[in-house]
Design a protein around this motif. Structure first.
Motif, PDB file in Angstrom:
ATOM      1  N   ALA A   1     -60.989  -1.114 -22.635  1.00 30.32           N
ATOM      2  CA  ALA A   1     -60.415  -1.857 -23.757  1.00 30.32           C
ATOM      3  C   ALA A   1     -59.371  -2.068 -24.649  1.00 30.32           C
ATOM      4  N   SER A   2     -58.683  -1.853 -24.859  1.00 28.79           N
ATOM      5  CA  SER A   2     -57.839  -1.910 -26.079  1.00 28.79           C
ATOM      6  C   SER A   2     -56.750  -2.608 -25.990  1.00 28.79           C
ATOM      7  N   SER A   3     -56.868  -3.487 -27.379  1.00 31.07           N
ATOM      8  CA  SER A   3     -55.603  -4.169 -27.213  1.00 31.07           C
ATOM      9  C   SER A   3     -54.444  -3.741 -27.209  1.00 31.07           C
ATOM     10  N   VAL A   4     -54.259  -2.595 -28.148  1.00 32.82           N
ATOM     11  CA  VAL A   4     -52.887  -1.768 -28.838  1.00 32.82           C
ATOM     12  C   VAL A   4     -52.836  -1.833 -27.103  1.00 32.82           C
ATOM     13  N   ALA A   5     -53.036  -1.270 -25.545  1.00 32.48           N
ATOM     14  CA  ALA A   5     -52.973  -0.767 -24.653  1.00 32.48           C
ATOM     15  C   ALA A   5     -52.069  -1.957 -23.629  1.00 32.48           C
TER      16      ALA A   5
ATOM     17  N   VAL B   1     -56.494   0.434 -19.247  1.00 30.58           N
ATOM     18  CA  VAL B   1     -58.120  -0.134 -19.880  1.00 30.58           C
ATOM     19  C   VAL B   1     -58.616   0.454 -19.473  1.00 30.58           C
ATOM     20  N   VAL B   2     -58.780   0.758 -18.232  1.00 28.97           N
ATOM     21  CA  VAL B   2     -60.149   0.319 -16.985  1.00 28.97           C
ATOM     22  C   VAL B   2     -60.876   1.302 -17.331  1.00 28.97           C
TER      23      VAL B   2
ATOM     24  N   VAL C   1     -48.773   3.377 -29.098  1.00 28.49           N
ATOM     25  CA  VAL C   1     -50.154   3.274 -27.595  1.00 28.49           C
ATOM     26  C   VAL C   1     -50.865   4.462 -27.962  1.00 28.49           C
ATOM     27  N   ALA C   2     -50.262   4.975 -27.862  1.00 29.41           N
ATOM     28  CA  ALA C   2     -50.783   6.641 -27.228  1.00 29.41           C
ATOM     29  C   ALA C   2     -51.462   7.423 -28.856  1.00 29.41           C
TER      30      ALA C   2
ATOM     31  N   THR D   1     -47.493  -2.863 -15.912  1.00 27.20           N
ATOM     32  CA  THR D   1     -48.760  -3.453 -15.069  1.00 27.20           C
ATOM     33  C   THR D   1     -49.788  -2.722 -14.732  1.00 27.20           C
ATOM     34  N   ALA D   2     -49.144  -1.993 -13.934  1.00 28.47           N
ATOM     35  CA  ALA D   2     -50.123  -1.076 -12.991  1.00 28.47           C
ATOM     36  C   ALA D   2     -50.578   0.204 -14.186  1.00 28.47           C
ATOM     37  N   CYS D   3     -49.583   0.870 -15.034  1.00 26.36           N
ATOM     38  CA  CYS D   3     -50.210   1.766 -15.458  1.00 26.36           C
ATOM     39  C   CYS D   3     -51.330   1.655 -17.109  1.00 26.36           C
TER      40      CYS D   3
END
Length: 394
Positions: free
Chosen positions: A84-88, A79-80, A31-32, A72-74
């Protein structure tokens, strides 16, 4: 054995934790890297949110709900904040899968809905964002379905293992029961075929010795050898039957009295003398005599009958007495059934005496005298008795 099993379990837990930690690091790196090569790159906050949300997956076995909330929170914040990245969504999808596998499918579905809503809001209102949102929705749906399937599969494996263990235990119990029944059958056959004949030989030899001494005649050595050998054979036979009858139920007469009272029979227990431990065959004989006496009283004495059980611990004999004031008629001989026959055999094998029949004033009486000397006492009691006798003689 227990220490080895404990060490194996600890090793398995340690290996599982290391595997989960490695998986969390790999997900975080993916993800990074995706965030770093994306449009505009990634900053320190992005990497921090990605790292915390991904590394939380290492604790999914112990706290799946907490891991789902943190991931979910992190990642929603990433994303916000970063775009918006799908990999995230990968850590969130993995957390939703583990939560559904742990049985929290409602919570997993709710977290997936929140993340998808945030993802759609963070992106621009374009066909590309809609398509990526629908694609992520498919990922979350697959995660929930596979989580539930994994949960059901693990439950099936546990049930199969339990059924296998139960079947093995049932087979072992059946084998032990059949072996016990065979031992009891052999014991009864030996008792029926040998005890009576040996008792007759011993009795006749004893009578012949007694008559010879009474007439002042010299006792033949062969007769004395027969008397001694028959007594030794009886003792050996009792030892053999004790081994073969190890599965017979045992207990105390007091326990039998309590059970009879619970069944509605009016029973009184009297113990005389100094109660002390007895050998196994003598204790079992007393138990069986009381049991048979109470059984006869329950069957034939009537509901209003009163039963008295008495144990008399004498110096040389144990007296067992079971009497009732029930419906048996005085002077009427008892019917020799299996119970009375078994009692007589037990008492005869211990060189005791048994009287069973109607009382003079009505009711039924069972009275047995079981010798304690040279066999009835427990080893420590026999030693104390012999020491006391020697002291008195001195």
């Amino acid at each position: 054995m227990r220490g080895r099993v404990r060490d194996q379990l600890r090793s398995q837990v340690r290996q599982a934790w290391v595997g989960d930690a490695v998986l969390a690091v790999v997900v975080g790196v993916i993800v990074a890297v995706a965030a770093g090569v994306g449009d505009g790159g990634a900053g320190l906050v992005d990497y921090a949110l990605i790292g915390v949300g991904s590394l939380a997956l290492s604790a999914h076995r112990k706290a799946p709900r907490a891991v789902l909330a943190v991931s979910t929170a992190c990642l929603l914040g990433e994303v916000v904040y970063g775009g918006a990245s799908s990999v995230a969504a990968i850590p969130v999808v993995a957390a939703a899968h583990t939560a559904a596998r742990a049985g929290h499918r409602g919570l997993a579905a709710g977290a997936a809905g929140v993340f998808l809503a945030g993802f759609a809001v963070a992106g621009e209102a374009s066909d590309d964002v809609v398509q990526r949102t629908l694609l992520l929705a498919g990922w979350f749906l697959c995660a929930l379905v596979t989580g539930l399937a994994d949960k059901n599969w693990q439950a099936y494996l546990r049930q199969t293992e339990q059924r296998a263990l139960e079947a093995e235990r049932t087979r072992e119990e059946a084998a032990l029961r059949r072996a016990g029944e065979e031992r009891l059958r052999i014991a009864r056959e030996l008792h029926d075929s040998l005890t009576h004949s040996i008792s007759i030989v011993k009795l006749q030899a004893g009578v012949a010795v007694h008559l010879a001494r009474k007439r002042g005649e010299e006792i033949p050595p062969a007769l004395l050898a027969i008397q001694e050998a028959s007594g030794e054979a009886m003792r050996e036979l009792r030892s053999t039957l004790t081994v073969l009858r190890t599965d017979e139920p045992t207990g105390s007469p007091a326990l039998l009295v309590e059970r009879a009272r619970a069944a509605g029979l009016a029973v009184r227990l009297n113990v005389r003398g100094r109660e002390r431990p007895l050998t196994g065959d003598l204790e079992q004989a007393a138990y069986r005599i009381v049991q048979e006496g109470l059984t006869n009283a329950a069957r034939h004495a009537g509901a209003a009958a009163e039963v008295t059980v008495e144990l008399d611990y004498g110096e040389r004999a144990l007296g067992v007495r079971v009497e009732d004031d029930g419906a048996a008629e005085a002077g009427r001989p008892p019917v020799e059934g299996t119970g009375l026959t078994g009692m007589r055999e037990r008492v005869a094998s211990l060189d005791g005496t048994l009287r069973a029949g109607p009382r003079a004033g009505g009711g039924f009486l069972v009275r047995a005298e079981l010798p304690l000397v040279k066999g009835g006492l427990a080893p420590e009691e026999a030693a104390l008795s012999e020491t006391g006798r020697l002291r008195e003689g001195a």
